[in-house]
Design a protein around this motif. Structure first.
Motif, PDB file in Angstrom:
ATOM      1  N   LYS A  30      -9.007 -56.876  39.729  1.00 46.51           N
ATOM      2  CA  LYS A  30     -10.272 -56.655  39.020  1.00 46.51           C
ATOM      3  C   LYS A  30     -10.620 -55.184  39.090  1.00 46.51           C
ATOM      4  O   LYS A  30     -10.360 -54.532  40.110  1.00 46.51           O
ATOM      5  CB  LYS A  30     -11.387 -57.459  39.680  1.00 46.51           C
ATOM      6  CG  LYS A  30     -11.375 -58.897  39.232  1.00 46.51           C
ATOM      7  CD  LYS A  30     -12.559 -59.659  39.754  1.00 46.51           C
ATOM      8  CE  LYS A  30     -12.351 -61.124  39.381  1.00 46.51           C
ATOM      9  NZ  LYS A  30     -13.100 -62.032  40.208  1.00 46.51           N
ATOM     10  N   GLY A  31     -11.187 -54.664  38.022  1.00 49.23           N
ATOM     11  CA  GLY A  31     -11.543 -53.250  38.056  1.00 49.23           C
ATOM     12  C   GLY A  31     -12.435 -52.882  36.889  1.00 49.23           C
ATOM     13  O   GLY A  31     -12.711 -53.704  36.009  1.00 49.23           O
ATOM     14  N   ARG A  70     -11.285 -52.273  42.713  1.00 49.97           N
ATOM     15  CA  ARG A  70     -12.385 -52.454  43.682  1.00 49.97           C
ATOM     16  C   ARG A  70     -12.158 -51.664  44.975  1.00 49.97           C
ATOM     17  O   ARG A  70     -13.086 -51.319  45.665  1.00 49.97           O
ATOM     18  CB  ARG A  70     -12.570 -53.934  43.961  1.00 49.97           C
ATOM     19  CG  ARG A  70     -13.243 -54.600  42.759  1.00 49.97           C
ATOM     20  CD  ARG A  70     -14.035 -55.781  43.153  1.00 49.97           C
ATOM     21  NE  ARG A  70     -13.117 -56.840  43.563  1.00 49.97           N
ATOM     22  CZ  ARG A  70     -13.377 -58.117  43.443  1.00 49.97           C
ATOM     23  NH1 ARG A  70     -14.526 -58.508  42.952  1.00 49.97           N
ATOM     24  NH2 ARG A  70     -12.504 -59.013  43.820  1.00 49.97           N
ATOM     25  N   ASN A  71     -10.886 -51.354  45.274  1.00 52.99           N
ATOM     26  CA  ASN A  71     -10.612 -50.542  46.469  1.00 52.99           C
ATOM     27  C   ASN A  71     -10.656 -49.046  46.160  1.00 52.99           C
ATOM     28  O   ASN A  71     -10.177 -48.233  46.953  1.00 52.99           O
ATOM     29  CB  ASN A  71      -9.252 -50.927  47.058  1.00 52.99           C
ATOM     30  CG  ASN A  71      -8.122 -50.661  46.065  1.00 52.99           C
ATOM     31  OD1 ASN A  71      -8.330 -50.043  45.018  1.00 52.99           O
ATOM     32  ND2 ASN A  71      -6.930 -51.139  46.374  1.00 52.99           N
ATOM     33  N   ASN A  72     -11.208 -48.710  44.987  1.00 54.61           N
ATOM     34  CA  ASN A  72     -11.368 -47.312  44.532  1.00 54.61           C
ATOM     35  C   ASN A  72     -10.070 -46.623  44.122  1.00 54.61           C
ATOM     36  O   ASN A  72     -10.088 -45.438  43.795  1.00 54.61           O
ATOM     37  CB  ASN A  72     -12.094 -46.447  45.572  1.00 54.61           C
ATOM     38  CG  ASN A  72     -13.570 -46.757  45.580  1.00 54.61           C
ATOM     39  OD1 ASN A  72     -14.094 -47.270  44.588  1.00 54.61           O
ATOM     40  ND2 ASN A  72     -14.225 -46.495  46.690  1.00 54.61           N
TER      41      ASN A  72
END
Ligand code: BTN
Length: 264
Positions: A226-227, A244-246
């Motif tokens: 997801k992003g 989501r983890n940048n």
């Protein structure tokens, strides 16, 4: 080639003359265009069919092509490298969206890379095919399929949730030739600009891009991510997504990649 031509038209746009070969029915206008391109037909030749018996979509899907749609292909012989062909996809999609919005006051949007949606449903798709010889681009076939005067009941049930037509949206038939001319005018305008002004074309494209800043779910094989869509890479046409983890992930238009819009 022995396929009966229904009519041969000449269209003049910006002082350039284009040949339109108009068929009643063909297997696929992209197939005809490819054969004609192989035979040496010139850049700007346009093949239109009222119906296709084997219309092709991307990812080897079949493309539903009954009477009432606008099914056509354009032969181009651009002087560009094969990895720049995505620019033609973008300018074609932009040309279609602008034609629809200008002519009918609708809010057509782009679903990257080259679907045209209205109210979240697909109204038009683009299938570009290339011939590359010795690493050089010999020709490109721009294949465009638009659901124009197709009533809801004609769509197969499984398509009714995801597809629509101009007739359904406007509650009336629209003149196909006017629409075709407007799309061609836009395409040949942007095509003449693509070498020197691609960034400007891309900026316009992004203005109509449904996904920009939205959250998406990407399925590649068994992997789900997801992003948020941040941008489009101007060198490759890839979608730039912030996960989501940048971390940043670039999504190329590959066959086994499915994208779902989560928020707008
Ligand atoms: C897509 O999958 O979204 C692309 C669909 C492209 C369909 C058009 S209709 C005219 C041309 N001839 C074909 O066989 N396909 C393209």
């Amino acid at each position: 080639m022995k396929i009966p031509i229904f009519i041969l038209l000449k269209l003049t746009l910006n002082n350039n003359e284009f040949k339109i070969l108009w068929f009643k029915t063909v297997d696929s206008t992209n197939n005809i265009a490819k054969k004609l391109a192989e035979e040496g037909f010139e850049e700007g030749t346009i093949i239109v069919a009222e119906t296709q018996t084997k219309g092709r979509g991307r990812y080897r899907r079949t493309w539903f092509s009954p009477k009432g749609g606008l099914w056509f292909s354009i032969i181009l012989r651009p002087e560009m490298s094969p990895n720049e062909v995505f620019k033609l996809n973008f300018l074609t999609t932009l040309s279609i969206v602008k034609a629809i919005n200008d002519l009918y006051n609708l809010k057509a949007e782009i679903k990257w890379p080259n679907d045209v949606l209205i109210n979240g449903k697909k109204v038009c798709g683009v299938l570009n095919e290339t011939k590359i010889k010795d690493g050089k681009l010999e020709f490109v076939i721009l294949g465009i399929g638009m659901n124009v005067n197709i009533p809801l009941e004609v769509f197969p049930k499984e398509l009714r949730k995801t597809s629509t037509s101009l007739k359904i949206l406007l509650r009336e038939n629209v003149p196909i030739m006017v629409l075709l001319q407007k799309i061609l005018k836009n395409i040949f305008f942007y095509y003449s600009e693509v070498k020197k002004n691609f960034i400007q074309i891309l900026n316009e494209y992004k203005c109509f891009m449904k996904m920009l800043n939205s959250w998406i779910e990407i399925n590649v094989g068994n992997k789900k991510m997801k992003g948020q869509v941040i941008d489009v890479n101007e060198e490759t046409g890839a979608l730039i997504v912030k996960l989501r983890n940048n971390n940043f992930q670039e999504i190329f238009d590959i066959n086994n990649c499915r994208i779902k819009l989560l928020t707008s």
